[in-house]
Design an enzyme around this catalytic site. Structure first.
Site, mmCIF file in Angstrom:
data_model
loop_
_atom_site.group_PDB
_atom_site.id
_atom_site.type_symbol
_atom_site.label_atom_id
_atom_site.label_comp_id
_atom_site.label_asym_id
_atom_site.label_seq_id
_atom_site.Cartn_x
_atom_site.Cartn_y
_atom_site.Cartn_z
ATOM 1 C CB CYS B 129 55.722 40.085 50.246
ATOM 2 S SG CYS B 129 54.045 40.366 50.487
ATOM 3 N N GLY B 263 38.164 47.453 43.418
ATOM 4 C CA GLY B 263 39.324 47.785 44.537
ATOM 5 C C GLY B 263 38.934 49.309 44.972
HETATM 6 C C1 FMN Z 1 44.877 50.724 49.876
HETATM 7 C C2 FMN Z 1 45.021 49.339 49.253
HETATM 8 C C3 FMN Z 1 45.381 48.205 49.962
HETATM 9 C C4 FMN Z 1 45.749 47.125 49.195
HETATM 10 N N1 FMN Z 1 46.166 45.870 49.866
HETATM 11 C C5 FMN Z 1 46.336 44.650 49.243
HETATM 12 C C6 FMN Z 1 46.716 43.637 50.267
HETATM 13 O O1 FMN Z 1 46.752 43.529 51.334
HETATM 14 N N2 FMN Z 1 46.914 42.291 49.181
HETATM 15 C C7 FMN Z 1 46.828 42.492 47.776
HETATM 16 O O2 FMN Z 1 46.997 41.377 47.234
HETATM 17 N N3 FMN Z 1 46.307 43.487 47.333
HETATM 18 C C8 FMN Z 1 46.305 44.799 47.824
HETATM 19 N N4 FMN Z 1 45.798 45.626 47.189
HETATM 20 C C9 FMN Z 1 45.733 45.767 45.737
HETATM 21 C C10 FMN Z 1 44.461 45.570 45.400
HETATM 22 O O3 FMN Z 1 43.798 44.412 45.820
HETATM 23 C C11 FMN Z 1 44.104 45.637 43.748
HETATM 24 O O4 FMN Z 1 45.008 44.662 43.300
HETATM 25 C C12 FMN Z 1 44.721 46.950 42.957
HETATM 26 O O5 FMN Z 1 44.457 48.174 44.041
HETATM 27 C C13 FMN Z 1 44.234 47.214 41.908
HETATM 28 O O6 FMN Z 1 42.818 47.319 41.596
HETATM 29 P P1 FMN Z 1 41.829 48.864 41.824
HETATM 30 O O7 FMN Z 1 42.911 49.761 40.804
HETATM 31 O O8 FMN Z 1 40.803 48.425 41.334
HETATM 32 O O9 FMN Z 1 42.217 49.437 43.273
HETATM 33 C C14 FMN Z 1 45.500 47.002 47.909
HETATM 34 C C15 FMN Z 1 45.280 48.261 46.924
HETATM 35 C C16 FMN Z 1 45.042 49.323 47.886
HETATM 36 C C17 FMN Z 1 44.443 50.459 47.196
#
Ligand code: FMN
Ligand code: FAD
Ligand code: FAD
Ligand code: FMN
Ligand code: FES
Ligand code: FES
Lengths: 259, 310, 310, 259
Positions: B129, B263
């Protein structure tokens, strides 16, 4: 029934005019549990198919099968449209809130473009429940008009409007909205929904809008499909200003959302 | 330790499979689908001091093997979390990691303090952020990052996990800064900045123009971050980025992660994480690992922790 | 200008479709397949002062929608390029952009000088190489980058293109440094660092452990780099990263690229770039663009250059 | 004929023991132009298929068809093995150098594991040209042994070896190498090729090794498939120390590469 994910075979494919396809899948569990107003996320099992599913309302169902009726607009619907009998796709559903029950008496369904299919099984159900059902169908032109044949045996009144006047009333379908106390359900392009919302302001009888949004999950987890709420209720999980089209909707009271 | 048990930054987990923040909400959507206690842990959607409404406009775009999101960290805020979500969520007995977001050090500190008092299992700092004071993203500025981590460290005794941004030259300077400032573990990786143009409107799809890329597309990038940190620093790592299957999960363990998080895969299949839990024993056995501990870091040709029992 | 013509950093191209360095060799493998003069330009494999033998061990790994490579910039060196490849390649009349690599500023300068004398169309600096003096990658250190670009600028009057690394927080500081030091145009992007673990051996696939990720997986990252630079700085951009079709190519133009390059897509289909050339007119027309110039930057809602004719 | 890329239908699929599949495609242009020792890059057109093609030598061919015979080892071969009659795959080829011609007289072909299939059409061709062909086939165990039935009508002599002794000679197939002046062609796992290379050192008659490598392009563009050259020749485009398995090979004189 609660949410499930199935690989299901295509058992029928029908073209409904240019670029519009009805795809029927054999999915008894889904067909038995899905309710009018709900939808599914579809994942075509073909090479190069998109990463995410595509949300689709169901059109009709039988004991064994369920169908969707959709327009080809991009990669996902292109993959869906290319499926033939025997191919498989994965379906996640049922998703979303069913249409809320109407007030006793008359009901008016307003469908524009590919907003028509979700209303069909609802019309059938309402009719069975003894409601008088007025159906207003809109499209850009006569060849894009969907559902007229399907609705005509059900509707007490069936009116059609096209933007170019090539069939029915010449103008927006919303100009056909009745001055009655009917409960209204509208599904279609966002300009149409805005017009219904405007029209319904101050009206005593309820009007409902069925929205579309890009979706990643369809079941409320990603917060990707939000629409601004007119009166968010944090206690009900309306996080901040936005509500989710997938789980809080896709159907909302006309005054509940900012379009 | 049992076959699947693991430990990250002092947090004991019965299995190494968590769900990634922002992809699992606060668990309510998944509770009807499976018993949440089957998960190793739950990383909840980022919590801020006040409710955040998130970004207007389109929030999602799809890419090849991936997903761009510009949710804008919509969340109902600390109060709602403590009053509504946490009391409900704690019933499952699954360790809950509170992911937190803020516009200033003070906001992070306030949330950290409040959730520590509430008894959650651990804290995860989302440092992607921007700091409202200078507009710099905490996670891409070593000094700002160290300051933030140290401030939060002072107010919590919980395991403190820092989630690094992959939008940097590499993880090491940031990982070091976080660990020296008191982080117990690192989550790797957050989403990768990207954008998409709509095939019909020919304009950026996302209301926010850019968004965070997740999914299988970023798996090799995530694996690199995990590998570099795990083979250089003595800190536990939670690996995430495109993990969808037991095979993917094992790969991250072998690269050096002590636990993994699922995720975006949950969006395609809400059962993806519990399936990973169910299939992990066979996957471990298939490659001759007696336990999760034996697999951790095995791709480096060394076994970081004692064999099958510990 | 004709419908497809474009200009990047003073280099005039008959169409905006180039082939990316390292994916087209010096053209010999493609010459039997199609007439090389159909391409807008050819960016040859990186040339170093002395021959480089490249990395030992496995050099390729596949990922979801992508490809990791650790070729290690194998090339036969400046002498071989000038004696063997350039005389052969120039017969096609296609503008040849010489991509160059080096271990020191002096090496880059020597190659730049020599190819300028030979009459190639332009120079592209691959700045993702570590400087042998301090081990720092030129492209991830603004001062080193500016020094390198300024030194090369001094010895060449050719259009000077700098190819930025995406392994940074974002393009702008590096893009500014390159432009201020004399770059005429920027290539965006080079490969993204990543790694893979072999599904059988359970060890890193690549001999070099990490490698560069290319292909559709990185397209959203590339698009973000192009967009940020093109909407902020007054410099021409060549976009690349996962481009495989006329649709992809148009998207990069709309994001602000003045030309595009096809890379890894050539490995799946050696005709991918000429197909893009052939299909671009219909793709442009399909969205109402009278010319390539009209499409450039159109996703920002402005037309950067004059309409259909110029 | 020069390189082409085609989408071709599967017209036959046969299992040759556990995890080994022969896939036959209708590809007249390819079948007519491909030469023994050459290979194709195959792209299964199925959902989730890998980004890159998979290199495969051809096994047999007719006027209309060509087949590959392969062992399932990972994602790519799993997708190929899942194809059934009527499915399509894309093929890029012909690729690589054909086997170099032998000296007059005897020829000895040495195949180990899935190194056997590329030798079959070469044996047939050599036999037609009047060479006496000795074939040595190796495998881990009897059930993994490939090609015995196919080669037996062609080979003047056919010897078999298995690592576990479950069929033929108990030991490596290379222990069967003859003390003759035959031109030797060897294709198989790298331990086998190393043994042949060692054995051939100082020998007067030529020995050739057919190598494997991970490939991105298969036609010389990516420099991803290299092997260290014993005597690189920069004038011939041997960039530095490495030569390309795809275009400089896949078959090399035994003394030309460092394994
Ligand atoms: C829709 C969405 C919302 C997310 N919101 C957050 C969040 O609020 N805080 C955070 O640290 N990461 C957030 N992430 C990141 C995920 O926790 C993760 O680090 C990232 O998506 C990579 O993993 P993945 O490829 O398995 O999704 C978000 C990811 C997605 C797709
Ligand atoms: C609950 C719900 C029910 C639906 N029911 C139907 C139905 O019964 N019949 C039908 O034809 N369509 C229906 N849709 C719309 C359908 O989901 C989209 O047309 C489809 O996802 C487009 O996918 P694509 O890959 O073909 O297009 P993409 O390549 O994703 O997009 C093509 C164009 O369509 C726009 N677009 C994509 N998805 C949406 C969306 N969800 N809402 C608005 N615009 C979008 C994009 O901005 C783009 O301009 C429904 C949508 C929702 C949310
Ligand atoms: C010119 C050539 C001809 C070939 N002909 C045949 C044939 O006729 N029959 C046959 O069964 N196989 C053949 N192969 C090997 C075949 O290409 C690989 O088995 C296949 O690419 C593996 O793909 P995959 O996705 O199934 O496995 P992956 O998931 O890519 O890999 C699985 C395992 O195999 C290893 N591997 C992958 N590719 C190769 C490779 N090219 N060389 C060595 N190891 C590799 C990996 O390191 C990994 O451990 C040939 C290879 C080449 C280069
Ligand atoms: C095998 C391979 C070799 C490459 N070699 C070079 C090189 O020598 N110099 C360079 O600047 N970029 C090199 N690149 C990077 C590409 O030119 C391009 O920037 C990158 O691959 C992204 O485009 P793509 O996704 O279309 O491949 C190479 C890429 C690949 C895949
Ligand atoms: S689509 Fe994920 S919350 Fe609605
Ligand atoms: S596979 Fe690309 S050069 Fe050999």
């Amino acid at each position: 029934m609660s949410l499930g994910r199935w690989s299901v075979p295509v058992v029928g494919r029908t073209a409904h005019g240019p670029g519009v396809v009805e795809l029927e899948v054999e999915a008894p569990a889904l067909a038995a549990s899905i309710r009018p107003g709900q939808f599914v996320m579809l994942f075509p099992e073909t090479p190069g198919a998109p990463y995410l599913g595509r949300p689709m309302s169901y059109f009709r169902r039988s004991e064994e099968t369920m169908s969707v009726l959709f327009r080809v607009v991009g990669a996902g619907t292109r993959h869906l449209a290319a499926l033939v009998r025997g191919d498989r796709l994965s379906a996640l559903g049922p998703l979303g809130q069913p249409f809320p029950d109407p007030e006793p008496g008359e009901v008016c369904l307003v469908g524009g473009g590919v907003g028509v299919p979700p209303l069909y099984d609802w019309a059938r159900t309402l009719r069975e429940q003894g409601h008088g059902v007025t159906v207003l169908l809109g499209a850009r032109s006569a060849d894009q008009l969907l559902g007229e044949a399907a609705f005509s045996p059900i509707a007490a009144q069936l009116l059609v409007a096209t933007d170019d006047g090539s069939r029915g009333h010449h103008g927006p379908v919303t100009s056909l909205l009745p001055a009655s106390t009917a409960t209204v359900y509208a599904c279609g392009p966002s300009a149409m929904l805005k017009a219904v919302q405007e029209w319904a302001r101050g009206r005593a009888a309820p009007a409902y809008l069925t929205l579309e949004a890009r979706m990643a999950c369809g079941f409320g987890a990603c917060l990707g499909c939000t629409v601004a709420a007119a009166n968010p209720d944090p206690a009900k999980g309306d996080y901040g200003r936005y509500v989710r089209v997938c789980t809080d909707g896709p159907t909302f009271a006309a005054g509940a959302v900012l379009l | 330790m049992s076959q699947l048990a693991t430990r990250v930054g002092g947090l004991q987990l019965k299995n190494p499979v968590l769900v990634a923040s922002g992809t699992f909400g606060y668990g309510r959507e998944f509770a009807p689908l499976f018993d949440l206690s089957r998960l190793g842990g739950i990383m909840v959607k980022g919590v801020s001091l006040e409710p955040w409404s998130g970004n207007p406009g389109v929030r999602l775009a799809e890419t090849d093997s991936g997903l761009l999101n510009a949710i804008g960290l919509q969340n109902p805020g600390l109060r709602h979390f403590l009053d509504e979500d946490w009391p409900w969520l704690r019933q499952f007995g699954t360790p809950v990691v509170v992911n937190m977001v803020g516009h200033s050090v003070e906001e992070y500190v306030a949330v950290a303090q409040a959730v520590s008092d509430a008894g959650v299992a651990a804290i995860e700092l989302n440092v992607s952020c921007p700091n409202i004071e200078d507009g710099l993203v905490f996670g891409t500025d070593q000094t700002a990052l160290a300051g933030l981590v140290a401030s939060v460290r002072r107010v919590t005794a919980l395991p403190l996990i820092v989630k690094l941004s992959p939008n940097t030259t590499g993880p090491l300077p940031y990982a070091r800064a976080a660990v020296e400032a008191g982080a117990d573990a690192l989550s790797l990786i957050n989403t990768v900045l990207g954008m998409a143009i709509d095939s019909v409107s020919r304009r950026p799809v996302l209301g926010n123009v850019t968004g965070g890329l997740s999914g299988p597309a970023i798996r090799p990038i995530a694996l690199r971050y995990v590998w570099e940190v795990a083979s250089t620093l003595a800190v536990d790592v939670i690996g995430m980025g495109g993990i969808a299957s037991a095979q993917d999960g094992l790969t991250f363990l072998e690269a050096g992660a002590a636990a993994v998080a699922v995720g975006s895969a949950l969006f395609r299949d809400p059962w993806a994480a519990v399936r990973l839990v169910d299939e992990l024993p066979a996957e471990l056995a298939g490659f001759g690992y007696p336990s999760v501990q034996a697999a951790i870091g095995a791709a480096r040709g060394e076994r970081r922790r004692g064999g099958g029992s510990a």
